[in-house]
Motif scaffolding. Structure first.
Motif, mmCIF file in Angstrom:
data_model
loop_
_atom_site.group_PDB
_atom_site.id
_atom_site.type_symbol
_atom_site.label_atom_id
_atom_site.label_comp_id
_atom_site.label_asym_id
_atom_site.label_seq_id
_atom_site.Cartn_x
_atom_site.Cartn_y
_atom_site.Cartn_z
ATOM 1 N N LYS A 53 1.072 -1.369 -0.077
ATOM 2 C CA LYS A 53 0.219 0.288 0.107
ATOM 3 C C LYS A 53 0.843 1.197 0.086
ATOM 4 O O LYS A 53 0.740 2.356 -0.577
ATOM 5 C CB LYS A 53 -0.539 0.072 0.933
ATOM 6 N N ILE A 54 2.032 1.356 0.618
ATOM 7 C CA ILE A 54 2.888 2.392 0.950
ATOM 8 C C ILE A 54 3.402 2.314 -0.232
ATOM 9 O O ILE A 54 3.916 3.689 -0.797
ATOM 10 C CB ILE A 54 3.458 2.004 1.762
ATOM 11 N N ASP A 55 3.945 1.372 -1.191
ATOM 12 C CA ASP A 55 4.364 1.970 -2.261
ATOM 13 C C ASP A 55 3.942 2.121 -3.161
ATOM 14 O O ASP A 55 3.926 2.949 -3.995
ATOM 15 C CB ASP A 55 5.245 -0.129 -2.963
ATOM 16 N N LYS B 183 1.105 4.869 -2.772
ATOM 17 C CA LYS B 183 1.216 5.469 -2.904
ATOM 18 C C LYS B 183 2.469 6.077 -3.252
ATOM 19 O O LYS B 183 2.220 7.923 -3.547
ATOM 20 C CB LYS B 183 1.379 5.732 -0.994
ATOM 21 N N TRP B 184 3.288 6.185 -3.197
ATOM 22 C CA TRP B 184 4.779 6.685 -3.834
ATOM 23 C C TRP B 184 4.506 6.580 -5.005
ATOM 24 O O TRP B 184 5.131 7.534 -5.448
ATOM 25 C CB TRP B 184 6.021 6.193 -3.181
ATOM 26 N N ASN B 185 4.466 5.527 -5.397
ATOM 27 C CA ASN B 185 4.510 5.704 -7.191
ATOM 28 C C ASN B 185 2.676 6.393 -7.730
ATOM 29 O O ASN B 185 3.748 7.374 -8.680
ATOM 30 C CB ASN B 185 4.003 3.933 -7.482
ATOM 31 N N ASP B 186 2.061 6.730 -7.049
ATOM 32 C CA ASP B 186 0.815 7.749 -7.764
ATOM 33 C C ASP B 186 1.080 9.365 -6.753
ATOM 34 O O ASP B 186 0.758 10.119 -7.132
ATOM 35 C CB ASP B 186 -0.112 6.863 -7.052
ATOM 36 N N VAL B 187 2.648 9.553 -5.790
ATOM 37 C CA VAL B 187 2.569 10.483 -5.208
ATOM 38 C C VAL B 187 1.787 10.854 -4.671
ATOM 39 O O VAL B 187 1.173 12.242 -4.868
ATOM 40 C CB VAL B 187 3.485 11.119 -6.892
ATOM 41 N N GLU B 188 1.377 10.599 -3.576
ATOM 42 C CA GLU B 188 0.130 10.684 -2.919
ATOM 43 C C GLU B 188 0.049 10.655 -1.559
ATOM 44 O O GLU B 188 1.681 9.697 -1.244
ATOM 45 C CB GLU B 188 -0.866 9.601 -3.341
ATOM 46 N N LYS B 189 -0.081 11.730 -0.665
ATOM 47 C CA LYS B 189 -0.169 10.627 0.535
ATOM 48 C C LYS B 189 -0.228 10.335 1.649
ATOM 49 O O LYS B 189 -0.950 10.009 0.682
ATOM 50 C CB LYS B 189 -0.514 12.551 1.235
ATOM 51 N N TYR B 190 0.289 9.848 2.895
ATOM 52 C CA TYR B 190 -0.982 8.605 3.085
ATOM 53 C C TYR B 190 -0.322 8.855 4.682
ATOM 54 O O TYR B 190 -0.061 8.973 5.043
ATOM 55 C CB TYR B 190 0.206 7.277 2.605
ATOM 56 N N GLU B 191 -1.259 7.319 5.489
ATOM 57 C CA GLU B 191 -1.539 7.021 6.513
ATOM 58 C C GLU B 191 -1.673 5.904 7.185
ATOM 59 O O GLU B 191 -2.540 5.885 6.669
ATOM 60 C CB GLU B 191 -1.890 8.730 7.426
ATOM 61 N N PHE B 192 -0.616 5.526 7.683
ATOM 62 C CA PHE B 192 -0.645 3.991 7.863
ATOM 63 C C PHE B 192 -0.720 3.750 9.445
ATOM 64 O O PHE B 192 0.534 4.188 10.088
ATOM 65 C CB PHE B 192 -0.494 3.251 6.953
ATOM 66 N N ASP C 24 2.386 5.887 10.202
ATOM 67 C CA ASP C 24 3.865 6.124 9.978
ATOM 68 C C ASP C 24 2.975 6.603 8.612
ATOM 69 O O ASP C 24 1.522 6.457 8.227
ATOM 70 C CB ASP C 24 3.458 4.616 9.167
ATOM 71 N N ARG C 25 3.173 8.380 8.616
ATOM 72 C CA ARG C 25 2.874 8.966 8.278
ATOM 73 C C ARG C 25 3.663 10.169 6.063
ATOM 74 O O ARG C 25 5.042 9.399 6.960
ATOM 75 C CB ARG C 25 2.057 10.183 8.791
ATOM 76 N N GLY C 26 3.769 9.783 5.649
ATOM 77 C CA GLY C 26 4.400 10.124 4.492
ATOM 78 C C GLY C 26 3.890 11.629 3.863
ATOM 79 O O GLY C 26 2.353 11.143 3.116
ATOM 80 N N LEU C 27 4.647 12.774 3.085
ATOM 81 C CA LEU C 27 3.594 13.385 2.369
ATOM 82 C C LEU C 27 4.853 14.139 1.494
ATOM 83 O O LEU C 27 5.839 13.755 2.166
ATOM 84 C CB LEU C 27 4.121 14.699 3.228
#
Length: 753
Positions: A143-145, A147-156, A172-175
């Motif tokens: 799921k994180i990969d 999000k990175w591929n789609d250049v989207e923020k995420y929180e899991f 885990d939050r990524g922006l």
């Protein structure tokens, strides 16, 4: 002052001024001015000007110093802010990270506490975070990969496993950080340790589950109502209505109430408006299966999501309601027949009676009684007797055709309350009942013939309910005295007969108090030796006012009123003392038979009382014989056997009296621990003319001997009766042929002869 100053200034050496100017950082132009002056050329004004310039220079220097200091402080502030941010970045238990497209990573020291490894280890292995993910949560990597591929923020939120095996929860939050050209420059993010929060959530969830289970499986209904619609109900609630939650939720609870639902609606409205603080009410509902349930509701006001709501519990009081109804029914109805009882008569019918009396409505009262019902009970047993009473009750109810009521007054007595019934209608009904009940009945393959006696009374102006019932009762007693199987209408003359009965009762009580009763004794004779084998004790009453009162008159009265219990105890005490005295006088020792009434035998302490009397009289139990009738023995067989066994253990012998009227109960003989069986005089009287009676007596004697019992024939008055009894192998006889009942003085002479 100025002159002194001038002189002082002028007196200072040039070198000293130079030192002052240099050391105190005065501007160079002052120094140049000063050295250009020749000695003695400085006037007072020059000195003053020089001093002023020096002071101004000093002030400017101070101001410049302050400004320089402030400037240096401002220059240091960014450095301190940077140090502070760096401290926060490295010391918080938060892993702050940044990673660019080239997989170059920036990590804070917070990663060490979360992942249990050094920052350097994390920087050397940029996939350390993937390798730490718990095996059960590893799907989050994909799921994180994505999000990175789609250049989207995420929180899991997921679990990681530290090198020491400890499992931690992280958020885990990524922006994504985007360049001006729209391309991805890097991902910035943070990993926060939320293990404690998750533990609290788990505990909270467990608590919620426990409370949910508690509420769902509670033994009471739980409901929540908002805007008069049900928004929550537990399983119990759905079960009691027989409707699923899906069907119940969103509906109005009031719709399910069977009785006055407006009452509960008004109470809920008051509760919602704050006029009452709680509601307790009992309601009747109709379940989905059509059955009626009785519920008790307890509710109060609460707030859910900022809106008022009614929360409450529901108790199923159906069983309690039924129990109360059953108790009310038992209080007002006879359990055996289901007819209203005297309490019902004196409560509910009394109200109606008083109203009808005021309205001038004619009322007849009928007192109905079966003739010789006790004989039926003794002969066929109480089970048959109870069946007969049920049949009689049903016939009486059918006969009045919903006019009035049939009340069981007790035993075999019934009261027929007949409003709107005039005298001719009542007498027609009485004649019909007498004929109706004279027809034979078949019960348990036995043909039973019964008759009835009826007393009639009619409402007069001043009569109360008690008055008219008493009048009907007096008429009934007259019908009994006149031969039974008839009805009598009350007249004022009957009051005299009732007065006789009342007088007998009052005089009998006084006779007990004054010891006016007397015991007579009738001998039992061995049919083959002609010797006295025992005596039967018989109570006699010779009242000073009434004269000799027949036992046939006062014994039934004593039985009915309960006076028989003190009389029976007195007879037992008197007999035991007298027998003990006779033996001390040297008379032949024989047992004395004492008749025990059903009321006395059924007393819980009867055996204990017999034992106490024997001890007090110093009489051996072998010389006491207890006589009971077959009806008493068979009223409650188990209780009778237990008491008879206890008497036998004392050493007392037992006789079964009046046997023969209960011929159908011969099978019980083998169960009863008795010693003597006394054949009723009604069979002895017909021993000549009725071959059936002779056959019955022969059967009784044969069966008794087989069971090891001795047989006594009562009411023997003729010699030819003795001859037949001898042929039938009867053991003992009792009757006028040998001796009538005698006083204690006469029996002493009889025994001494």
């Amino acid at each position: 002052m100025l002159n002194v100053s001038s002189k002082l200034v002028r007196s200072i050496d040039r070198k000293i001024w130079i030192i002052l100017l240099v050391n105190y950082n005065f501007p160079p132009f002052l120094y140049l001015v000063f050295i250009s002056l020749k000695p003695g050329e400085m006037g007072e004004y020059d000195v003053i000007s020089l001093v002023a310039l020096m002071l101004i220079n000093l002030l400017i220097s101070v101001l410049i110093g302050i400004l320089i200091k402030k400037n240096k402080k401002k220059q240091l502030e960014p450095i301190k802010t940077k140090d502070l941010l760096e401290s926060i970045f490295n010391n918080l238990d938060i892993a702050i990270w940044s990673i660019n497209k080239e997989k170059n990573m920036l990590l804070s020291k917070g990663v060490e506490n979360i992942y249990g490894q050094t920052r350097e280890e994390g920087l050397n292995n940029t996939d350390f975070w993937r390798n730490s993910i718990h095996s059960e949560d590893f799907s989050v990597v994909k799921k994180i990969d994505e999000k990175w591929n789609d250049v989207e923020k995420y929180e899991f939120e997921y679990r990681i496993t530290q090198p020491n095996g400890e499992v931690r929860w992280i958020r885990d939050r990524g922006l994504p950080v985007i360049n001006e050209d729209g391309s991805l420059e890097r991902y910035d993010g943070s990993n926060i340790d939320i293990t404690r929060q998750k533990e609290l959530e788990f505990h909270l969830k467990e608590s919620e589950e426990r409370y949910k289970i508690l509420v769902e499986n509670a033994l009471v209904g739980v409901f929540l109502i908002q805007n008069f619609k049900m928004v929550f109900v537990n399983q119990w609630f759905t079960n009691i209505l027989g409707i699923s939650k899906e069907e119940l939720l969103g509906t109005n609870f009031i719709n399910y109430i069977r009785d006055d639902n407006k009452r509960l609606f008004k109470q809920f409205r008051k509760l919602k408006d704050g006029k009452v603080s709680f509601v307790i009410d009992k309601i009747q509902i109709k379940a989905h299966d059509g059955t009626t349930r009785y519920l008790e509701i307890q509710a109060n006001l609460t707030t859910i999501n900022g809106e008022s709501a009614i929360i409450g519990i529901v108790l199923n009081v159906t069983d309690r309601k039924k129990a109360q109804a059953e108790l009310h029914y038992r209080e007002n109805h006879d359990i055996l027949t289901g007819l209203p009882n005297m309490n019902y008569l004196n409560t509910f019918i009394k109200e109606e009676f008083q109203r009808f009396k005021k309205e001038g409505i004619p009322i007849s009262m009928m007192f109905f009684n079966l003739d010789r019902f006790k004989l039926i009970n003794d002969t066929f047993g109480h089970r048959v007797g109870d069946q007969l009473l049920k049949i009689i009750s049903n016939r009486l109810v059918d006969s009045i055709q919903d006019v009035g009521a049939v009340i069981r007054a007790g035993g075999d007595e019934f009261i027929l309350y007949l409003p709107y019934t005039i005298k001719s209608q009542a007498t027609d009904l009485a004649n019909y009942l007498l004929k109706y009940f004279s027809e034979p009945l078949i019960l348990e393959d036995q043909e039973i013939r019964i008759t009835a006696s009826i007393g009639l009374a009619f409402l007069e102006n001043q009569d109360s309910l008690e008055d008219i019932i008493q009048k009907a009762s007096s008429a009934l007693h007259v019908a009994k005295e006149y031969g039974r199987n008839q009805y009598q209408i009350y007249t004022s003359e009957f009051s005299k007969k009732s007065s006789r009965r009342l007088q007998l009762e009052q005089r009998l009580r006084k006779a007990i108090e004054k010891n006016e009763l007397e015991v007579f004794y009738q001998p039992k004779i061995n049919l083959y030796t002609n010797k006295v084998t025992g005596l039967e004790a018989l109570a006699r009453w010779n009242d000073p006012l009434l004269g000799a009162v027949s036992p046939a008159e006062f014994i039934p009265l004593a039985e009915e009123t309960g006076i028989i219990i003190p009389i029976g105890k007195w007879v037992l005490e008197t007999v035991c003392k007298q027998n003990s005295e006779w033996q001390k006088k040297g008379l032949p020792p024989v047992h004395v038979c004492v008749n025990i009434s059903s009321r006395q035998f059924l007393q819980d302490d009867f055996v204990k009382m017999v034992e106490q009397v024997l001890n007090e009289s110093d009489l051996s139990p072998a010389y006491l014989n207890i006589e009971i009738t077959e009806g008493v023995a068979l009223y409650n067989v188990e209780d009778a056997i237990e008491k008879l066994m206890q008497l036998k253990q004392l050493g007392v012998s037992i006789s079964l009296d009046d046997f023969g009227t209960g011929y159908s109960s011969l099978s019980y003989l083998k169960s009863l621990p008795i010693d003597y069986l006394k054949i009723d005089r009604s069979f002895i009287n017909g021993i000549f003319n009725n071959k059936q009676d002779a056959a019955i007596i022969h059967s009784i004697i044969s069966l008794s001997h087989t069971l090891g019992l001795r047989v006594v024939a009562e009411g023997v008055e003729e010699k030819n009766q003795i001859e037949i009894l001898e042929q039938l192998n009867c053991d003992e006889i009792q009757g006028y042929y040998y001796a009538k009942p005698m006083s204690k003085i006469n029996i002493e002479e009889f025994m001494s002869a």
